[in-house]
Design a protein around this motif. Structure first.
Motif, PDB file in Angstrom:
ATOM      1  N   HIS A   9     -37.784 -13.578 -10.435  1.00  0.00           N
ATOM      2  CA  HIS A   9     -37.786 -14.028  -9.045  1.00  0.00           C
ATOM      3  C   HIS A   9     -39.092 -13.620  -8.372  1.00  0.00           C
ATOM      4  O   HIS A   9     -39.712 -12.618  -8.733  1.00  0.00           O
ATOM      5  CB  HIS A   9     -36.603 -13.435  -8.299  1.00  0.00           C
ATOM      6  CG  HIS A   9     -35.271 -13.890  -8.816  1.00  0.00           C
ATOM      7  ND1 HIS A   9     -34.872 -15.211  -8.766  1.00  0.00           N
ATOM      8  CD2 HIS A   9     -34.254 -13.202  -9.402  1.00  0.00           C
ATOM      9  CE1 HIS A   9     -33.655 -15.313  -9.294  1.00  0.00           C
ATOM     10  NE2 HIS A   9     -33.269 -14.122  -9.694  1.00  0.00           N
ATOM     11  N   GLY A  10     -39.492 -14.407  -7.358  1.00  0.00           N
ATOM     12  CA  GLY A  10     -40.711 -14.060  -6.647  1.00  0.00           C
ATOM     13  C   GLY A  10     -41.282 -15.225  -5.881  1.00  0.00           C
ATOM     14  O   GLY A  10     -40.575 -16.185  -5.544  1.00  0.00           O
ATOM     15  N   ARG A  47     -35.379 -19.424  -6.406  1.00  0.00           N
ATOM     16  CA  ARG A  47     -36.579 -18.832  -6.980  1.00  0.00           C
ATOM     17  C   ARG A  47     -36.848 -17.440  -6.418  1.00  0.00           C
ATOM     18  O   ARG A  47     -37.249 -16.524  -7.138  1.00  0.00           O
ATOM     19  CB  ARG A  47     -37.765 -19.763  -6.735  1.00  0.00           C
ATOM     20  CG  ARG A  47     -39.066 -19.325  -7.397  1.00  0.00           C
ATOM     21  CD  ARG A  47     -40.080 -18.887  -6.344  1.00  0.00           C
ATOM     22  NE  ARG A  47     -40.318 -19.959  -5.405  1.00  0.00           N
ATOM     23  CZ  ARG A  47     -40.815 -19.753  -4.187  1.00  0.00           C
ATOM     24  NH1 ARG A  47     -41.089 -18.540  -3.765  1.00  0.00           N
ATOM     25  NH2 ARG A  47     -41.021 -20.763  -3.365  1.00  0.00           N
ATOM     26  N   ARG A  48     -36.604 -17.255  -5.130  1.00  0.00           N
ATOM     27  CA  ARG A  48     -36.805 -15.933  -4.525  1.00  0.00           C
ATOM     28  C   ARG A  48     -35.745 -14.934  -4.974  1.00  0.00           C
ATOM     29  O   ARG A  48     -35.996 -13.736  -5.028  1.00  0.00           O
ATOM     30  CB  ARG A  48     -36.756 -16.048  -2.999  1.00  0.00           C
ATOM     31  CG  ARG A  48     -37.924 -16.795  -2.376  1.00  0.00           C
ATOM     32  CD  ARG A  48     -37.683 -16.941  -0.894  1.00  0.00           C
ATOM     33  NE  ARG A  48     -38.772 -17.636  -0.204  1.00  0.00           N
ATOM     34  CZ  ARG A  48     -38.702 -18.028   1.063  1.00  0.00           C
ATOM     35  NH1 ARG A  48     -37.600 -17.797   1.773  1.00  0.00           N
ATOM     36  NH2 ARG A  48     -39.724 -18.661   1.624  1.00  0.00           N
ATOM     37  N   ILE A 112     -23.227 -24.571  -8.357  1.00  0.00           N
ATOM     38  CA  ILE A 112     -24.187 -25.637  -8.095  1.00  0.00           C
ATOM     39  C   ILE A 112     -25.225 -25.683  -9.200  1.00  0.00           C
ATOM     40  O   ILE A 112     -25.822 -24.663  -9.560  1.00  0.00           O
ATOM     41  CB  ILE A 112     -24.870 -25.424  -6.727  1.00  0.00           C
ATOM     42  CG1 ILE A 112     -23.817 -25.465  -5.599  1.00  0.00           C
ATOM     43  CG2 ILE A 112     -25.935 -26.488  -6.482  1.00  0.00           C
ATOM     44  CD1 ILE A 112     -24.370 -25.100  -4.241  1.00  0.00           C
ATOM     45  N   ILE A 113     -25.434 -26.868  -9.733  1.00  0.00           N
ATOM     46  CA  ILE A 113     -26.480 -27.083 -10.732  1.00  0.00           C
ATOM     47  C   ILE A 113     -27.828 -26.710 -10.120  1.00  0.00           C
ATOM     48  O   ILE A 113     -28.166 -27.138  -9.020  1.00  0.00           O
ATOM     49  CB  ILE A 113     -26.479 -28.556 -11.193  1.00  0.00           C
ATOM     50  CG1 ILE A 113     -25.198 -28.881 -11.975  1.00  0.00           C
ATOM     51  CG2 ILE A 113     -27.723 -28.867 -12.025  1.00  0.00           C
ATOM     52  CD1 ILE A 113     -25.016 -30.354 -12.279  1.00  0.00           C
ATOM     53  N   GLY A 114     -28.577 -25.901 -10.825  1.00  0.00           N
ATOM     54  CA  GLY A 114     -29.873 -25.454 -10.331  1.00  0.00           C
ATOM     55  C   GLY A 114     -29.832 -24.140  -9.598  1.00  0.00           C
ATOM     56  O   GLY A 114     -30.852 -23.456  -9.483  1.00  0.00           O
ATOM     57  N   GLU A 115     -28.649 -23.773  -9.092  1.00  0.00           N
ATOM     58  CA  GLU A 115     -28.497 -22.489  -8.402  1.00  0.00           C
ATOM     59  C   GLU A 115     -27.799 -21.467  -9.296  1.00  0.00           C
ATOM     60  O   GLU A 115     -28.326 -20.384  -9.546  1.00  0.00           O
ATOM     61  CB  GLU A 115     -27.705 -22.651  -7.107  1.00  0.00           C
ATOM     62  CG  GLU A 115     -27.489 -21.318  -6.378  1.00  0.00           C
ATOM     63  CD  GLU A 115     -26.672 -21.455  -5.107  1.00  0.00           C
ATOM     64  OE1 GLU A 115     -26.426 -20.424  -4.456  1.00  0.00           O
ATOM     65  OE2 GLU A 115     -26.261 -22.585  -4.766  1.00  0.00           O
ATOM     66  N   ALA A 325     -45.083 -28.061  -4.660  1.00  0.00           N
ATOM     67  CA  ALA A 325     -43.890 -28.673  -4.066  1.00  0.00           C
ATOM     68  C   ALA A 325     -43.069 -27.623  -3.312  1.00  0.00           C
ATOM     69  O   ALA A 325     -42.572 -27.882  -2.207  1.00  0.00           O
ATOM     70  CB  ALA A 325     -43.050 -29.329  -5.152  1.00  0.00           C
ATOM     71  N   HIS A 326     -42.926 -26.434  -3.891  1.00  0.00           N
ATOM     72  CA  HIS A 326     -42.215 -25.363  -3.203  1.00  0.00           C
ATOM     73  C   HIS A 326     -42.937 -24.960  -1.922  1.00  0.00           C
ATOM     74  O   HIS A 326     -42.297 -24.681  -0.897  1.00  0.00           O
ATOM     75  CB  HIS A 326     -42.083 -24.152  -4.131  1.00  0.00           C
ATOM     76  CG  HIS A 326     -40.951 -24.250  -5.098  1.00  0.00           C
ATOM     77  ND1 HIS A 326     -39.948 -23.313  -5.185  1.00  0.00           N
ATOM     78  CD2 HIS A 326     -40.643 -25.189  -6.039  1.00  0.00           C
ATOM     79  CE1 HIS A 326     -39.085 -23.651  -6.124  1.00  0.00           C
ATOM     80  NE2 HIS A 326     -39.499 -24.789  -6.669  1.00  0.00           N
TER      81      HIS A 326
END
Length: 346
Positions: A9-10, A47-48, A112-115, A325-326
């Motif tokens: 994460h970061g 991501r964080r 959730i997909i992606g989470e 993009a982020h």
């Protein structure tokens, strides 16, 4: 295959794009050749690092994508190779009372997909059959990828949880974001009088194009006071708030007696100060909402596919530029959705 991924994460510098093992296709899975994905603030939070969410690393982010069915598991009945599909990110794998009612968002094991599980910002993605919606051949990949999460979320918030009626006054906060710009269109389509906030003249102009009757620059004006002025002191019937701590008090202050605040997120923090006296004295309702049932999602997506609603695209980037993009989301640059495309598709 190539995939967006991170091993810790970061900040955006943890994001990489490179080789990743091809997904395994289970009995109820569909292997999708991804043509486009789209970002949500959820990708930034994941991501964080989200409290209580322990991801297996490396993690592939992404809750929105669309593409072509390449292979199907042996128990799949709804799709076959060559079909065009879009991802519906909410998953419930349990056989509980909520799943049987067709509302996986209420299930104890909802994820959730992606989470909570690997996402779909990759060249290939194995997705449960129940988490895919058919896409007509004439719909472009950017639209198909950008629409599902935000439009299903806004649709459920306004129509099913908020019980929006024609003629009501609705305030949409953050109208330049994904959920916000979908909510403006849905409220206008329902016959509501729409008030929208954003942080620049350009964003406010876009909100007007999508159906906002009144616009407020929250960076220059106190939006609660402005709403009161525009409604002769009455306030609005509904506030759509996905911002959280920074707007909570003013959201409550914008409501008429008997009004309702509908929330699906807390971009600026989930522990705001709140005015309990205002809530009970004005008999306000605070309503939570998360994504949608598959039926609700497909209902609103039909209105996207036929052109009634339009997911605005602020920028399309190759997946190798996912870090940029982020940044677009974190810095609130532009209006609408950010789309990422596998480098092999560009």
């Amino acid at each position: 295959m190539q995939a967006v991924q991170f091993t810790e994460h970061g900040d955006v510098d943890v994001i990489e794009y490179g080789e990743f093992p091809d997904p395994e296709v289970g009995r109820e899975d569909v292997l999708v050749d991804v043509k486009a994905g789209a970002l949500n603030h959820l990708d930034v939070w994941t991501r964080r690092g989200l409290p209580g969410v322990d991801l297996e690393m490396p993690h592939v982010p992404g809750s929105d994508a669309a593409g072509v069915v390449q292979e199907v598991g042996e128990d799949v009945t709804r799709f076959e190779p060559g079909d065009h599909v879009a991802v519906l990110a909410g998953v419930s794998g349990g056989d509980d009372e909520f799943s049987r009612k067709g509302d996986p968002t209420l299930a104890p094991d909802f994820h959730i997909i992606g989470e909570h599980v690997p996402g779909v910002h990759s060249e290939l993605a194995a997705v449960p059959e129940d988490n895919l919606a058919p896409v007509p051949d004439g719909v472009d990949w950017e639209t198909a990828a950008a629409a599902p999460l935000v439009f299903q979320t806004a649709w459920r918030m306004l129509r099913d949880r908020g019980d929006l009626k024609a003629g009501e006054k609705v305030l949409v906060l953050g109208a330049s974001g994904g959920v916000g710009h979908a909510a403006v269109q849905i409220a206008a389509h329902a016959g509501a009088e729409v008030f929208a906030t954003a942080s620049s003249d350009q964003k406010l102009s876009y909100a007007e194009e999508l159906g906002a009757d009144h616009t407020i620059d929250y960076s220059e004006e106190d939006f609660a006071s402005e709403v009161r002025d525009l409604t002769d002191g009455r306030g609005v019937d509904m506030v759509v708030d996905h911002v959280g701590a920074d707007t909570w008090q003013d959201s409550l202050g914008s409501l008429a007696k008997g009004g309702r605040l509908v929330t699906c997120g807390a971009t600026t923090g989930g522990r705001p100060e709140t005015d309990i006296n205002r809530i009970f004295w004005n008999q306000l309702s605070v309503i939570g909402s998360t994504m949608a049932t598959p039926g609700q999602a497909e209902e609103v997506l039909e209105l996207v596919w036929d052109g009634t609603f339009e997911p605005r695209i602020r920028e399309t980037l190759p997946m190798s530029e996912a870090a940029r993009a982020h940044e677009l989301l974190e810095n609130r640059e532009g209006f609408g959705k950010v789309v990422v495309v596998p480098d092999s598709e560009r």
